[in-house]
Structures are given as C-alpha cells and as structure tokens.
Design an enzyme around this catalytic site. Sequence first.
Site, PDB file in Angstrom:
ATOM      1  N   GLN A 231       7.005  -4.948  -0.954  1.00 18.36           N
ATOM      2  CA  GLN A 231       6.272  -3.979  -0.926  1.00 18.36           C
ATOM      3  C   GLN A 231       6.727  -2.256  -1.233  1.00 18.36           C
ATOM      4  O   GLN A 231       7.720  -1.515  -0.281  1.00 18.36           O
ATOM      5  CB  GLN A 231       5.855  -4.220   0.489  1.00 18.36           C
ATOM      6  CG  GLN A 231       4.233  -3.150   0.404  1.00 18.36           C
ATOM      7  CD  GLN A 231       3.219  -3.057   1.718  1.00 18.36           C
ATOM      8  OE1 GLN A 231       4.367  -3.714   2.364  1.00 18.36           O
ATOM      9  NE2 GLN A 231       2.068  -2.863   1.705  1.00 18.36           N
TER      10      GLN A 231
ATOM     11  N   HIS B  83      -2.663  -4.981  -0.532  1.00 19.19           N
ATOM     12  CA  HIS B  83      -3.137  -4.574  -2.223  1.00 19.19           C
ATOM     13  C   HIS B  83      -2.868  -6.402  -2.918  1.00 19.19           C
ATOM     14  O   HIS B  83      -1.849  -6.597  -1.842  1.00 19.19           O
ATOM     15  CB  HIS B  83      -2.535  -3.901  -3.535  1.00 19.19           C
ATOM     16  CG  HIS B  83      -1.196  -3.920  -3.387  1.00 19.19           C
ATOM     17  ND1 HIS B  83      -0.785  -3.158  -2.430  1.00 19.19           N
ATOM     18  CD2 HIS B  83       0.083  -4.435  -3.908  1.00 19.19           C
ATOM     19  CE1 HIS B  83       1.098  -3.416  -2.393  1.00 19.19           C
ATOM     20  NE2 HIS B  83       1.226  -3.671  -3.798  1.00 19.19           N
TER      21      HIS B  83
ATOM     22  N   HIS C 116      -2.042  -9.224  -5.095  1.00 21.54           N
ATOM     23  CA  HIS C 116      -1.264  -9.265  -6.151  1.00 21.54           C
ATOM     24  C   HIS C 116      -1.744 -10.826  -6.970  1.00 21.54           C
ATOM     25  O   HIS C 116      -2.067 -11.765  -6.384  1.00 21.54           O
ATOM     26  CB  HIS C 116       0.318  -9.962  -6.537  1.00 21.54           C
ATOM     27  CG  HIS C 116       1.041  -8.660  -6.400  1.00 21.54           C
ATOM     28  ND1 HIS C 116       1.655  -7.648  -7.736  1.00 21.54           N
ATOM     29  CD2 HIS C 116       1.541  -7.626  -5.087  1.00 21.54           C
ATOM     30  CE1 HIS C 116       2.257  -6.714  -6.859  1.00 21.54           C
ATOM     31  NE2 HIS C 116       2.104  -6.873  -5.610  1.00 21.54           N
TER      32      HIS C 116
END
Length: 114
Positions: free
Chosen positions: A94, A100, A102
């Site tokens: 990270q 987030h 992907h």
Amino acid sequence: MPDCLFCGIAAGQIPATVVLDGKRIVAFRDINPQAPTHVLVVPRDHHPNVGALAAVGDGLLDELIGTAREIAAAEGIEDTGYRIVFNTGQDGGQTVGHVHAHLLGGRPMAWPPG
Ligand code: AMP
Ligand code: ZN
C-alpha cells in the site's frame, strides 16, 4: 490542498480520469495501469485501509464492492472476470493511505501475483 492524495481527487482538487462520481464513492483510472481496465474505487471519506473501513460497519464497504462490480459491468469485463485487490500496509504494497479497491481486468491474471 489536502494532505491525502485520494481525498484531493475525491474533492475534485486533484485531477483524475473519473469513471464514477457517486454520493459516497468515487472511482477513477489508475495513473499507472496494470491491466486494460485498472480503476481505483474509493470512498470519499478518509479511512486508512480496508480493515478500518470494515470496522466502521455502516455499509460503505459493501457499497464499495457493489460499485466495483457495476464498474466491471460498465467496462465490459463482468463476464470475462476481474480481480479486486486491497493492498494493506507496507508488506501489502500500500502506497496511498486512503482505502482503495483496485479493479483489474481485461486480461488473464496469474496467481500468485509477483
Ligand atoms: P497502492 O499501492 O495499493 O496504495 O495503490 C496506489 C495506486 O494509486 C497505484 O496503483 C498508483 O498507480 C495509483 N496512483 C497514484 N497516484 C495516482 C493519481 N494521481 N491518479 C490515479 N492513480 C494514482
Ligand atoms: Zn484521504
């Protein structure tokens, strides 16, 4: 300018190629794509990683995954398949400390990843 890159993108203060602009979630194309479809799906609110987001327990993590699926359909990869990845922490790779997902697809992916 906020300290956090993805807070800045979510606020529209940092440019990105946005593919979905929702009430609680924003999604944009990764600047360094690893697959034909590589979209980052991000809650507007700042949470450091997926574990922290899960601990909030207000349905936002469910919404994030559901949104990733909607984007996969919009990108035409729902039937061919895709990968959803949450890198977490240093060993997880990270690099941006705002959770987030992907969303990766459009080519076959090897397992395990390198
Ligand atoms: P991670 O390494 O899991 O934290 O993922 C961070 C991702 O953000 C990487 O895949 C980067 O290519 C991507 N990234 C970094 N800066 C930007 C940006 N300004 N716009 C879009 N994607 C970015
Ligand atoms: Zn943030």
